[in-house]
Design a protein around this motif. Structure first.
Motif, PDB file in Angstrom:
ATOM      1  N   LEU A 132     -14.281   5.377  17.105  1.00 49.82           N
ATOM      2  CA  LEU A 132     -14.319   4.239  18.018  1.00 49.82           C
ATOM      3  C   LEU A 132     -15.474   4.352  19.006  1.00 49.82           C
ATOM      4  N   ARG A 133     -15.782   5.571  19.410  1.00 51.84           N
ATOM      5  CA  ARG A 133     -16.828   5.782  20.418  1.00 51.84           C
ATOM      6  C   ARG A 133     -18.231   5.777  19.827  1.00 51.84           C
ATOM      7  N   THR A 134     -18.364   6.080  18.536  1.00 55.58           N
ATOM      8  CA  THR A 134     -19.704   6.222  17.960  1.00 55.58           C
ATOM      9  C   THR A 134     -20.074   5.116  16.984  1.00 55.58           C
ATOM     10  N   ALA A 135     -19.099   4.378  16.474  1.00 48.56           N
ATOM     11  CA  ALA A 135     -19.405   3.303  15.518  1.00 48.56           C
ATOM     12  C   ALA A 135     -20.169   2.187  16.216  1.00 48.56           C
ATOM     13  N   THR A 136     -20.931   1.460  15.438  1.00 44.70           N
ATOM     14  CA  THR A 136     -21.693   0.343  15.996  1.00 44.70           C
ATOM     15  C   THR A 136     -21.113  -1.005  15.585  1.00 44.70           C
ATOM     16  N   GLU A 137     -20.386  -1.041  14.481  1.00 37.65           N
ATOM     17  CA  GLU A 137     -19.821  -2.307  14.034  1.00 37.65           C
ATOM     18  C   GLU A 137     -18.572  -2.655  14.839  1.00 37.65           C
ATOM     19  N   ARG A 138     -18.238  -3.928  14.844  1.00 36.05           N
ATOM     20  CA  ARG A 138     -17.020  -4.388  15.502  1.00 36.05           C
ATOM     21  C   ARG A 138     -16.034  -4.915  14.478  1.00 36.05           C
ATOM     22  N   TYR A 139     -14.778  -4.884  14.857  1.00 34.12           N
ATOM     23  CA  TYR A 139     -13.691  -5.317  13.981  1.00 34.12           C
ATOM     24  C   TYR A 139     -12.931  -6.466  14.643  1.00 34.12           C
ATOM     25  N   ASP A 140     -12.310  -7.273  13.818  1.00 37.81           N
ATOM     26  CA  ASP A 140     -11.481  -8.353  14.347  1.00 37.81           C
ATOM     27  C   ASP A 140     -10.097  -7.863  14.733  1.00 37.81           C
ATOM     28  N   ALA A 141      -9.680  -6.738  14.156  1.00 39.74           N
ATOM     29  CA  ALA A 141      -8.377  -6.166  14.494  1.00 39.74           C
ATOM     30  C   ALA A 141      -8.430  -4.653  14.365  1.00 39.74           C
ATOM     31  N   LEU A 142      -7.788  -3.984  15.319  1.00 49.67           N
ATOM     32  CA  LEU A 142      -7.560  -2.544  15.252  1.00 49.67           C
ATOM     33  C   LEU A 142      -6.064  -2.329  15.136  1.00 49.67           C
ATOM     34  N   CYS A 143      -5.620  -1.717  14.048  1.00 48.31           N
ATOM     35  CA  CYS A 143      -4.203  -1.436  13.822  1.00 48.31           C
ATOM     36  C   CYS A 143      -4.023   0.081  13.842  1.00 48.31           C
ATOM     37  N   LEU A 144      -3.480   0.608  14.944  1.00 47.46           N
ATOM     38  CA  LEU A 144      -3.482   2.042  15.181  1.00 47.46           C
ATOM     39  C   LEU A 144      -2.088   2.638  15.051  1.00 47.46           C
ATOM     40  N   ASP A 145      -1.992   3.688  14.227  1.00 49.04           N
ATOM     41  CA  ASP A 145      -0.710   4.351  13.989  1.00 49.04           C
ATOM     42  C   ASP A 145      -0.994   5.818  13.695  1.00 49.04           C
ATOM     43  N   ILE A 146      -1.348   6.571  14.732  1.00 48.03           N
ATOM     44  CA  ILE A 146      -1.669   7.981  14.534  1.00 48.03           C
ATOM     45  C   ILE A 146      -0.676   8.902  15.234  1.00 48.03           C
ATOM     46  N   ASP A 147       0.247   8.348  15.993  1.00 44.62           N
ATOM     47  CA  ASP A 147       1.233   9.127  16.731  1.00 44.62           C
ATOM     48  C   ASP A 147       2.604   8.477  16.585  1.00 44.62           C
ATOM     49  N   ASN A 148       3.586   9.089  17.247  1.00 40.90           N
ATOM     50  CA  ASN A 148       4.889   8.433  17.347  1.00 40.90           C
ATOM     51  C   ASN A 148       4.908   7.443  18.504  1.00 40.90           C
ATOM     52  N   GLY A 149       3.782   7.295  19.171  1.00 37.25           N
ATOM     53  CA  GLY A 149       3.666   6.324  20.249  1.00 37.25           C
ATOM     54  C   GLY A 149       2.748   6.835  21.332  1.00 37.25           C
ATOM     55  N   PRO A 150       2.358   5.963  22.267  1.00 34.11           N
ATOM     56  CA  PRO A 150       1.467   6.364  23.355  1.00 34.11           C
ATOM     57  C   PRO A 150       2.013   7.492  24.217  1.00 34.11           C
ATOM     58  N   GLU A 151       3.341   7.628  24.283  1.00 35.21           N
ATOM     59  CA  GLU A 151       3.944   8.658  25.115  1.00 35.21           C
ATOM     60  C   GLU A 151       4.528   9.803  24.290  1.00 35.21           C
ATOM     61  N   TRP A 152       4.196   9.838  22.983  1.00 36.03           N
ATOM     62  CA  TRP A 152       4.751  10.858  22.086  1.00 36.03           C
ATOM     63  C   TRP A 152       3.699  11.173  21.038  1.00 36.03           C
ATOM     64  N   THR A 153       2.657  11.897  21.466  1.00 39.59           N
ATOM     65  CA  THR A 153       1.501  12.137  20.607  1.00 39.59           C
ATOM     66  C   THR A 153       1.712  13.360  19.724  1.00 39.59           C
ATOM     67  N   VAL A 154       1.034  13.350  18.578  1.00 41.78           N
ATOM     68  CA  VAL A 154       1.132  14.457  17.624  1.00 41.78           C
ATOM     69  C   VAL A 154       0.382  15.671  18.134  1.00 41.78           C
ATOM     70  N   THR A 155      -0.808  15.463  18.731  1.00 40.39           N
ATOM     71  CA  THR A 155      -1.551  16.537  19.384  1.00 40.39           C
ATOM     72  C   THR A 155      -1.925  16.078  20.787  1.00 40.39           C
ATOM     73  N   GLU A 156      -2.127  17.036  21.671  1.00 47.49           N
ATOM     74  CA  GLU A 156      -2.404  16.703  23.073  1.00 47.49           C
ATOM     75  C   GLU A 156      -3.665  15.854  23.209  1.00 47.49           C
ATOM     76  N   ASP A 157      -4.676  16.159  22.386  1.00 49.20           N
ATOM     77  CA  ASP A 157      -5.933  15.421  22.466  1.00 49.20           C
ATOM     78  C   ASP A 157      -5.763  13.937  22.179  1.00 49.20           C
ATOM     79  N   ASN A 158      -4.761  13.580  21.385  1.00 52.92           N
ATOM     80  CA  ASN A 158      -4.549  12.173  21.046  1.00 52.92           C
ATOM     81  C   ASN A 158      -4.248  11.318  22.263  1.00 52.92           C
TER      82      ASN A 158
END
Length: 225
Positions: A132-158
């Motif tokens: 997200l920080r290094t790409a140059t193209e833009r998207y019409d939608a970002l569908c994010l599912d990398i954790d169990n939620g914003p308050e329940w991350t898989v790794t601390e860095d997430n």
């Protein structure tokens, strides 16, 4: 899926972000990351909603919108996107090589095989926030599912993804009127407020009832045109 069925470990890998495990329990598959249950193939309604709700929230008349799916997981979100002819480019960002392998050459191919073969689909093996920080193209939608939620991350860095800087990176990658959709195992009013503070509009939450406990949800927000 029967709770009494003992899981069978099909593969276990150590990677730069820790341990990731693929298990089979009866007729279903499970992904465990660093000892934390991430997802399985027993349902998938909320993962499909992640993609459907993002498409429905896009401005009318937008043709062949590009979608970025953050996290390949068990493949439900990718499969849903590939089933929808209205999507244009479908980019999936996955940081775990093991998960990519399980889909391309392993047991999860039976779920995602046709979607991976779709000419619109591209798999990018990298960390989501880095992309997200290094790409140059833009998207019409970002569908994010990398954790169990914003308050329940898989790794601390997430956790950085859901911070002000992470949401700013999401916003920068969206086209005007583009939609951010974030899957969560539980609602988060704190995250809703963070989305508003980051300058997103039309912030709302859609729920999917589960057999026990609080519903799964999809947090939705729009980058202003």
């Amino acid at each position: 899926m029967s709770a009494s069925t003992a899981p069978v470990t099909l593969d276990r890998r150590e990677g730069p972000f820790g341990e990731v495990v693929l298990r089979e329990r009866g007729t279903d598959f499970e992904i465990i990351a660093n000892g934390c249950f991430l997802m399985d193939t027993s349902d998938g309604r909320s993962e499909r909603l992640l993609v459907d709700a993002a498409l429905a929230a896009l401005p009318r008349g937008r043709t062949a919108p590009a979608v970025l799916i953050g996290g390949l997981g068990v493949g439900f979100s990718l499969v849903r996107a590939a089933e929808e002819a209205r999507w244009g480019r479908i980019v999936v960002v996955e940081r775990e090589q093991a998960i990519v392998d399980w889909h391309r050459r392993g047991p999860l191919d039976r779920i995602s095989g046709p979607a991976l073969a779709d000419p619109r689909t591209e798999i990018v093996h990298t960390d989501l926030l880095a992309h997200l920080r290094t790409a140059t193209e833009r998207y019409d939608a970002l569908c994010l599912d990398i954790d169990n939620g914003p308050e329940w991350t898989v790794t601390e860095d997430n956790g950085t993804l859901y911070s002000a800087s992470g949401l700013a990176a999401c916003k920068e990658r969206l086209t005007p009127g583009g939609v951010l959709a974030v899957w969560s195992a539980q609602p988060s009013s704190v995250f809703e407020e963070a989305l508003r503070n980051a300058g997103f509009s039309a912030v709302r939450t859609e729920e999917v009832a589960v057999a026990r406990g609080v519903p799964d949800v999809v947090h939705l927000a729009v980058r202003a045109s």
